[in-house]
Design an enzyme around this catalytic site. Structure first.
Site, PDB file in Angstrom:
ATOM      1  N   LYS A  77      -6.219  -5.939  -8.486  1.00 28.99           N
ATOM      2  CA  LYS A  77      -6.408  -4.971  -9.581  1.00 28.99           C
ATOM      3  C   LYS A  77      -5.449  -5.265 -10.738  1.00 28.99           C
ATOM      4  CE  LYS A  77      -5.729  -1.207  -7.056  1.00 28.99           C
ATOM      5  NZ  LYS A  77      -5.431  -1.797  -5.727  1.00 28.99           N
ATOM      6  N   ARG A 102      -6.527   8.078  -6.253  1.00 32.60           N
ATOM      7  CA  ARG A 102      -6.511   7.571  -4.886  1.00 32.60           C
ATOM      8  C   ARG A 102      -6.938   8.634  -3.884  1.00 32.60           C
ATOM      9  NH1 ARG A 102      -2.285   3.244  -5.990  1.00 32.60           N
ATOM     10  NH2 ARG A 102      -1.914   2.141  -4.077  1.00 32.60           N
ATOM     11  N   ARG A 118       2.876 -12.516  -2.784  1.00 30.05           N
ATOM     12  CA  ARG A 118       2.772 -12.340  -4.242  1.00 30.05           C
ATOM     13  C   ARG A 118       4.113 -12.028  -4.907  1.00 30.05           C
ATOM     14  NH1 ARG A 118      -0.674  -6.721  -5.087  1.00 30.05           N
ATOM     15  NH2 ARG A 118       0.952  -5.326  -4.346  1.00 30.05           N
ATOM     16  N   ARG A 134       9.806  -9.557  -6.448  1.00 25.35           N
ATOM     17  CA  ARG A 134       8.861  -9.224  -5.377  1.00 25.35           C
ATOM     18  C   ARG A 134       9.030  -7.749  -5.061  1.00 25.35           C
ATOM     19  NH1 ARG A 134       6.953 -14.084  -2.460  1.00 25.35           N
ATOM     20  NH2 ARG A 134       7.968 -15.824  -3.529  1.00 25.35           N
ATOM     21  N   ARG A 179      -0.228   0.994   4.060  1.00 24.12           N
ATOM     22  CA  ARG A 179      -0.928   1.182   2.777  1.00 24.12           C
ATOM     23  C   ARG A 179      -2.439   0.989   2.965  1.00 24.12           C
ATOM     24  NH1 ARG A 179       2.532  -3.006  -0.422  1.00 24.12           N
ATOM     25  NH2 ARG A 179       1.067  -2.710  -2.123  1.00 24.12           N
TER      26      ARG A 179
HETATM   27  P1  AMP Z   1       0.512   0.368  -6.041  1.00 25.81           P
HETATM   28  O1  AMP Z   1       1.467  -0.331  -6.960  1.00 25.81           O
HETATM   29  O2  AMP Z   1      -0.685   0.887  -6.745  1.00 25.81           O
HETATM   30  O3  AMP Z   1       0.175  -0.465  -4.821  1.00 25.81           O
HETATM   31  O4  AMP Z   1       1.279   1.664  -5.494  1.00 25.81           O
HETATM   32  C1  AMP Z   1       2.489   1.536  -4.750  1.00 25.81           C
HETATM   33  C2  AMP Z   1       2.767   2.843  -4.016  1.00 25.81           C
HETATM   34  O5  AMP Z   1       2.911   3.912  -4.970  1.00 25.81           O
HETATM   35  C3  AMP Z   1       1.663   3.313  -3.082  1.00 25.81           C
HETATM   36  O6  AMP Z   1       1.760   2.730  -1.787  1.00 25.81           O
HETATM   37  C4  AMP Z   1       1.905   4.832  -3.058  1.00 25.81           C
HETATM   38  O7  AMP Z   1       3.015   5.144  -2.233  1.00 25.81           O
HETATM   39  C5  AMP Z   1       2.310   5.112  -4.503  1.00 25.81           C
HETATM   40  N1  AMP Z   1       1.153   5.421  -5.371  1.00 25.81           N
HETATM   41  C6  AMP Z   1       0.705   4.700  -6.450  1.00 25.81           C
HETATM   42  N2  AMP Z   1      -0.349   5.279  -7.034  1.00 25.81           N
HETATM   43  C7  AMP Z   1      -0.592   6.404  -6.308  1.00 25.81           C
HETATM   44  C8  AMP Z   1      -1.580   7.435  -6.389  1.00 25.81           C
HETATM   45  N3  AMP Z   1      -2.540   7.420  -7.345  1.00 25.81           N
HETATM   46  N4  AMP Z   1      -1.530   8.432  -5.468  1.00 25.81           N
HETATM   47  C9  AMP Z   1      -0.574   8.474  -4.515  1.00 25.81           C
HETATM   48  N5  AMP Z   1       0.366   7.531  -4.378  1.00 25.81           N
HETATM   49  C10 AMP Z   1       0.372   6.502  -5.255  1.00 25.81           C
END
Ligand code: AMP
Length: 210
Positions: free
Chosen positions: A14, A89, A123, A156, A168
């Site tokens: 993404k 989410r 990554r 990282r 996740r």
């Molecule tokens: P990401 O960078 O999108 O993979 O997000 C990293 C972490 O941030 C996730 O594993 C969640 O703990 C938190 N997070 C990011 N976006 C959301 C969201 N829309 N709702 C809930 N938690 C989020």
């Protein structure tokens, strides 16, 4: 212009596609993950609330995320729409979004679970320009130099380790994937096979956004 949502499991690409779509459409990327990481680094109240959930690979509570988004879309650069990356989410987040902003396309990047762990664990990103790389699939062209800005400063993510990735993925299947049907029923869901060369995926995505 209306806003778009980039949807998919962690490690689907993404962030990589967001940078390319932003270059073509001018829509600013609004990544809740990036915003939360910045809040954690800055030690803000939001960061303190979010940190333990992020470290465990769990979703941060909806009220924290919805407040963050409401503030973000008041910024002047959001006036013509934005590209949400990693938001919504959960169904309550999607419901809150539908009240504050019109979404024209949900771009779903689909990658099988079996590919996710190796994609995430290798990554890294340029700390200066945020270009995304991967030890195996997209190494820098010159060792330790960013292809885009020549920086040697890479980072990282702390949560890009195998056990957190599995949590996740679990959160994605339990809480986020039901959103696919929610958006399909609104006829704005566009799925793409994300297990292909990056350029091919970008071309296909941009063709539906024309
Ligand atoms: P990401 O960078 O999108 O993979 O997000 C990293 C972490 O941030 C996730 O594993 C969640 O703990 C938190 N997070 C990011 N976006 C959301 C969201 N829309 N709702 C809930 N938690 C989020």
């Amino acid at each position: 212009m209306k806003s778009i949502v980039l949807f998919g499991p962690p490690g689907a690409g993404k962030g990589t596609q967001a940078q390319r779509i932003m270059n073509s459409t001018g829509l600013p990327q609004v990544s809740t993950g990036d915003m939360l990481r910045a809040a954690v680094s800055a030690g803000t109240e939001t960061g303190v609330k979010a940190k333990s959930f992020m470290d465990a690979g769990e979703l941060v509570p909806d009220d924290v995320i919805i407040d963050l988004i409401k503030d973000r879309i008041k910024q002047p650069d959001a006036v013509n729409g934005v590209m949400f990356d990693g938001f919504p989410r959960t169904i309550p987040q999607a419901e809150a979004l539908s009240e504050i902003c019109e979404v024209s396309h949900v771009i779903a990047i689909e990658v099988p679970d079996s590919k996710i762990v190796e994609r995430i664990c290798g990554r890294f990103t340029c700390a200066d320009c945020s270009a995304v790389f991967h030890d195996t699939f997209k190494p820098t062209k010159v060792l330790n130099k960013c292809d885009s800005c020549d920086s040697s400063n890479f980072k990282r993510r702390a949560d890009d380790n195998e056990s957190t990735v599995l949590s996740r993925l679990n959160a994605y299947h339990e809480q986020t994937s039901p959103l696919a049907d929610w958006y399909k029923s609104r006829n704005i869901f566009y799925p793409f096979n994300g297990d292909r060369p990056i350029d091919e995926i970008t071309t296909d995505i941009l063709s539906v956004l024309q």
